[in-house]
Design a protein around this motif. Structure first.
Motif, PDB file in Angstrom:
ATOM      1  N   UNK A 199     -15.601   6.366  -3.473  1.00 58.39           N
ATOM      2  CA  UNK A 199     -14.665   5.923  -2.449  1.00 58.39           C
ATOM      3  C   UNK A 199     -13.803   4.763  -2.948  1.00 58.39           C
ATOM      4  N   UNK A 200     -14.396   3.907  -3.773  1.00 55.54           N
ATOM      5  CA  UNK A 200     -13.648   2.808  -4.362  1.00 55.54           C
ATOM      6  C   UNK A 200     -12.543   3.336  -5.271  1.00 55.54           C
ATOM      7  N   UNK A 201     -12.881   4.347  -6.059  1.00 59.67           N
ATOM      8  CA  UNK A 201     -11.886   4.952  -6.947  1.00 59.67           C
ATOM      9  C   UNK A 201     -10.801   5.641  -6.134  1.00 59.67           C
ATOM     10  N   UNK A 202     -11.196   6.293  -5.049  1.00 61.99           N
ATOM     11  CA  UNK A 202     -10.221   6.978  -4.199  1.00 61.99           C
ATOM     12  C   UNK A 202      -9.222   5.996  -3.596  1.00 61.99           C
ATOM     13  N   UNK A 203      -9.697   4.824  -3.208  1.00 57.32           N
ATOM     14  CA  UNK A 203      -8.800   3.798  -2.664  1.00 57.32           C
ATOM     15  C   UNK A 203      -7.782   3.365  -3.718  1.00 57.32           C
ATOM     16  N   UNK A 204      -8.232   3.173  -4.943  1.00 54.97           N
ATOM     17  CA  UNK A 204      -7.324   2.754  -6.015  1.00 54.97           C
ATOM     18  C   UNK A 204      -6.307   3.854  -6.333  1.00 54.97           C
ATOM     19  N   UNK A 205      -6.760   5.110  -6.356  1.00 52.73           N
ATOM     20  CA  UNK A 205      -5.836   6.219  -6.603  1.00 52.73           C
ATOM     21  C   UNK A 205      -4.786   6.296  -5.506  1.00 52.73           C
TER      22      UNK A 205
END
Length: 327
Positions: free
Chosen positions: A281-287
């Motif tokens: 989810x953290x990576x999804x926010x950055x993407x």
């Protein structure tokens, strides 16, 4: 544990604690599973933990991000084609068309950098993903800053005997872009030299899962990179807001103002969301932040011009840009 209402010789088995198992009946001790394993529901054997990351296989998030990224590249490439086809028209020549080309290329690279965030991370992709979008966006924002500076200088140089005429040269915008981008590149080089990002296996945050993620290595340099990018965006926003009403013939500062507002809003809202999530989810926010800010730059700066080029060709004349539209 003795049963209170039956003979004292009768016992009920107590399940092993979380993270432990026992495959021996009536055993007094439980065995703790290894760090990469987790007990099954019966807690009589250890199973490998589930690996969690944004995978290309059977993950709708990866598919959605990939499609949006490819679509963004296609749209940006289409706009690049429009600008090259109409490169000799007044609206394209205004505000330095070479800077527009550079801005479009940096937006395409920003969309493509999304693929570095997808799939199982490793040391190479971790180093590339965190530095690539920082450099690409610094080129984009510094291009907008150079465009805004040229609007300001062009207006100042119209006054007789103005010393600003000395600054009205072809080299000035490229100098601004080179210096601003080089400083960001220097931050990233120092970051990679001192404490580069690396693959990290988080086995403690979620029971039964191993989160494969990127560790920034040095939080100081990571936030220095983001902070410098925010500084560039803030300077561009303030300067574009100040010169948006100047009576310059080729003033596009109002579009730059809107693009910087979108850019700053996305990244300001991204930081608390990024810090409050874990795992993929953290990576999804950055993407999402990368794609939203790229789309914001593309839409606010280029969509109005493309609309005039394609659907209002009568406005794509020097007389209209000079504010002397013929009746």
């Amino acid at each position: 544990m003795a049963r209170p209402t039956i003979h004292t010789c009768c016992y009920d088995c107590v399940p092993c604690p979380e993270g432990e198992m026992s495959n021996i009946t009536d055993s007094d001790n439980c065995i703790k599973c290894q760090s990469d394993e987790w007990p099954n529901e019966k807690r009589d054997r250890c199973l490998p933990k589930v690996m969690e990351f944004i995978s290309y296989q059977n993950d709708t998030i990866a598919s959605a991000f990939s499609c949006v990224s490819v679509f963004g590249c296609i749209v940006t490439g289409f706009i690049f084609g429009i600008f090259t086809s109409y490169r000799d028209t007044p609206i394209v020549k205004a505000n330095n068309r070479n800077l527009s080309y550079l801005l479009l290329v940096s937006i395409i690279l920003s969309f493509l950098s999304v693929f570095l965030f997808l799939g199982r991370p490793n040391d190479v992709t971790c180093r590339l993903r965190e530095t690539s979008f920082g450099i690409f966006f610094s080129v984009a924002v510094s291009s907008l800053l150079a465009k805004t500076v040229m609007v300001c200088v062009a207006f100042k140089s119209t006054k007789p005997g103005s010393p600003w005429r000395k600054c009205l040269s072809v080299k000035l915008p490229y100098t601004i872009v080179s210096l601003c981008s080089s400083f960001q590149a220097l931050i990233c080089i120092i970051w990679l030299s001192i404490s580069p990002p690396f693959q990290d296996l988080d086995t403690d945050s979620y029971p039964g899962k191993i989160i494969i993620q990127c560790n920034e290595g040095s939080d100081i340099w990571f936030y220095s990179m983001l902070g410098y990018l925010g500084l560039l965006a803030a300077v561009s926003l303030v300067l574009a807001f100040m010169v948006r009403t100047l009576p310059d013939s080729f003033n596009e500062a109002k579009y730059i103002t809107f693009s910087m507002l979108v850019f700053c809003s996305v990244w300001i809202s991204m930081i608390p969301a990024y810090l409050s999530t874990r795992g993929k989810n953290m990576v999804a926010v950055e993407i999402f932040a990368v794609m939203a800010s790229s789309a914001g730059l593309l839409g606010c700066v280029f969509f109005p011009k493309c609309f005039i080029i394609l659907f209002k060709s009568e406005m794509n004349r020097k007389a209209d840009l000079l504010g002397k539209r013929e009746n």
